[in-house]
Design an enzyme around this catalytic site. Structure first.
Site, PDB file in Angstrom:
ATOM      1  N   ASP A  11       0.863  -1.191   0.000  1.00 19.11           N
ATOM      2  CA  ASP A  11       0.000   0.000   0.000  1.00 19.11           C
ATOM      3  C   ASP A  11       0.898   1.239   0.000  1.00 19.11           C
ATOM      4  O   ASP A  11       2.086   1.155   0.310  1.00 19.11           O
ATOM      5  CB  ASP A  11      -0.913   0.018   1.235  1.00 19.11           C
ATOM      6  CG  ASP A  11      -1.838   1.234   1.242  1.00 19.11           C
ATOM      7  OD1 ASP A  11      -2.516   1.480   0.224  1.00 19.11           O
ATOM      8  OD2 ASP A  11      -1.878   1.958   2.254  1.00 19.11           O
ATOM      9  N   SER A  12       0.302   2.376  -0.295  1.00 22.07           N
ATOM     10  CA  SER A  12       1.069   3.630  -0.260  1.00 22.07           C
ATOM     11  C   SER A  12       1.507   3.964   1.172  1.00 22.07           C
ATOM     12  O   SER A  12       2.418   4.755   1.357  1.00 22.07           O
ATOM     13  CB  SER A  12       0.224   4.773  -0.812  1.00 22.07           C
ATOM     14  OG  SER A  12      -0.926   4.950  -0.001  1.00 22.07           O
ATOM     15  N   CYS A  74      -4.271  -1.388  -2.217  1.00 24.75           N
ATOM     16  CA  CYS A  74      -4.365   0.055  -2.422  1.00 24.75           C
ATOM     17  C   CYS A  74      -5.232   0.262  -3.654  1.00 24.75           C
ATOM     18  O   CYS A  74      -4.907  -0.249  -4.743  1.00 24.75           O
ATOM     19  CB  CYS A  74      -2.964   0.616  -2.657  1.00 24.75           C
ATOM     20  SG  CYS A  74      -2.928   2.359  -3.081  1.00 24.75           S
ATOM     21  N   GLU A 159      -2.281   9.120   7.688  1.00 25.94           N
ATOM     22  CA  GLU A 159      -0.818   8.991   7.694  1.00 25.94           C
ATOM     23  C   GLU A 159      -0.204   9.780   8.854  1.00 25.94           C
ATOM     24  O   GLU A 159       0.806   9.366   9.428  1.00 25.94           O
ATOM     25  CB  GLU A 159      -0.226   9.472   6.363  1.00 25.94           C
ATOM     26  CG  GLU A 159      -0.462   8.519   5.203  1.00 25.94           C
ATOM     27  CD  GLU A 159       0.341   7.222   5.310  1.00 25.94           C
ATOM     28  OE1 GLU A 159       1.554   7.267   5.551  1.00 25.94           O
ATOM     29  OE2 GLU A 159      -0.278   6.139   5.165  1.00 25.94           O
ATOM     30  N   CYS A 193     -10.979   3.150  -0.370  1.00 31.22           N
ATOM     31  CA  CYS A 193      -9.584   3.503  -0.094  1.00 31.22           C
ATOM     32  C   CYS A 193      -9.242   2.753   1.180  1.00 31.22           C
ATOM     33  O   CYS A 193      -9.987   2.832   2.168  1.00 31.22           O
ATOM     34  CB  CYS A 193      -9.415   5.001   0.111  1.00 31.22           C
ATOM     35  SG  CYS A 193      -7.764   5.434   0.726  1.00 31.22           S
ATOM     36  N   HIS A 195      -7.127   3.202   3.380  1.00 37.96           N
ATOM     37  CA  HIS A 195      -6.835   4.021   4.566  1.00 37.96           C
ATOM     38  C   HIS A 195      -8.104   4.353   5.355  1.00 37.96           C
ATOM     39  O   HIS A 195      -8.044   4.593   6.565  1.00 37.96           O
ATOM     40  CB  HIS A 195      -6.191   5.354   4.168  1.00 37.96           C
ATOM     41  CG  HIS A 195      -4.720   5.291   3.906  1.00 37.96           C
ATOM     42  ND1 HIS A 195      -4.173   4.582   2.864  1.00 37.96           N
ATOM     43  CD2 HIS A 195      -3.667   5.863   4.558  1.00 37.96           C
ATOM     44  CE1 HIS A 195      -2.855   4.735   2.876  1.00 37.96           C
ATOM     45  NE2 HIS A 195      -2.522   5.510   3.896  1.00 37.96           N
TER      46      HIS A 195
END
Ligand code: DGL
Length: 285
Positions: A11-12, A74, A159, A193, A195
């Protein structure tokens, strides 16, 4: 020291942990390597070419660690890089290895969740602009109406790890309101998403009772299990040679910061190591 051929999960940043967690619950017997490109997140606002290049670097690195199978956990990478990697790059990298994404497994089942036939999609700008969900849902469920809205502030919020603030309540509410204002008949919101489930408490707090929220972890885990049942050759490759499975965590960002924030998301302490993808051109391609 690796004892088998792990499944790579990419994932990012932190989002893929929400997928890995469910995969491990469903498929606990395998070894896993998680890679978060935290140093270069968010991917959502980045161009097609940049997301593709970053994702390809990550896939090459996971292959170099012995992973015969990589899951792009992702949506942005799945929307912008998966098809090119599958159709163009795999043949040169290693035709026996596989890369899978999270969009197709989700769109194949999402129609089962709605009663009104109207689904709202929340994703990154990149995922929304790609129209991947509109296109794929229309293939599996032609009569379902899909409404999309991008939430560019949510990934930086996750993040940063700083989402217990008052500002974060406002950022979550604003996106939910905008999506639900598109139609009064939306009864299902998909968090497209990986996240976003990390904001689940705040998201649920903003939703009316008649709207359910769906995250992808269980869906992707079940789809992976079914994939492995159909691909015995891959199942044999990834089978652990010892009885206890291992999970290794890598980040392109700061390893200590990753470990402390990821521990919060993961629910138990983890160790992480830093990797520099740019200096790792092990496959020489
Ligand atoms: N977690 C990712 C997704 O599912 C990407 C978030 C980002 O880096 O913008 O789209």
């Amino acid at each position: 020291m690796l004892k088998s051929h792990p499944i790579g999960v990419f994932d990012s940043g932190f989002g893929g942990l929400t997928i890995l967690k469910q995969i491990i619950k469903t498929l606990p017997a395998y070894d896993y390597i998680y890679l978060g490109d935290n140093a270069r997140a968010p991917y959502g606002p980045k161009s097609f070419e940049t997301v593709y290049q970053y994702t390809l670097e990550a896939v090459k690195w996971l292959f170099s660690q012995g992973c015969p199978l990589v899951i792009l956990a992702c949506n942005t990478a799945s929307a912008k890089a998966l098809r090119t990697i599958q159709q163009k790059d795999l043949i040169n990298l290693d035709p026996n290895k596989r890369v899978l994404g999270v969009i197709r497994p989700t769109t194949e089942v999402i129609g089962e969740f709605t009663k009104t036939g109207q689904i709202g999609i929340l994703g990154t700008q990149g995922t929304v602009d790609s129209n991947s969900y509109l296109i794929e849902i229309s293939k599996s469920y032609p009569s379902i109406k899909v409404f999309q809205h991008a939430c560019p502030a949510w990934v930086p919020l996750v993040e940063s790890g700083d989402f217990n603030s008052k500002e974060s309540d406002g950022l979550v509410k604003e996106c939910i309101d905008r999506l639900l204002n598109m139609s009064p008949n939306i009864d299902t919101i998909l968090l497209a998403c990986t996240h976003y489930p990390l904001l689940m408490g705040k998201i649920k707090a903003q939703l009316p009772d008649n709207v359910q929220v769906v995250e992808q972890g269980d869906i992707v885990a079940l789809s992976l299990q079914q994939y492995l049942d159909r691909h015995e050759d891959m199942k044999i490759q990834i089978s652990a040679s010892q009885s206890t499975s291992t999970i290794q965590f890598y980040t392109t960002g700061d390893a200590h910061e990753f470990a402390s924030k990821a521990t919060y998301f993961w629910g138990e302490p983890i160790d992480a190591q830093k990797v520099n993808l740019l200096s790792t051109d092990v496959l020489n391609s």
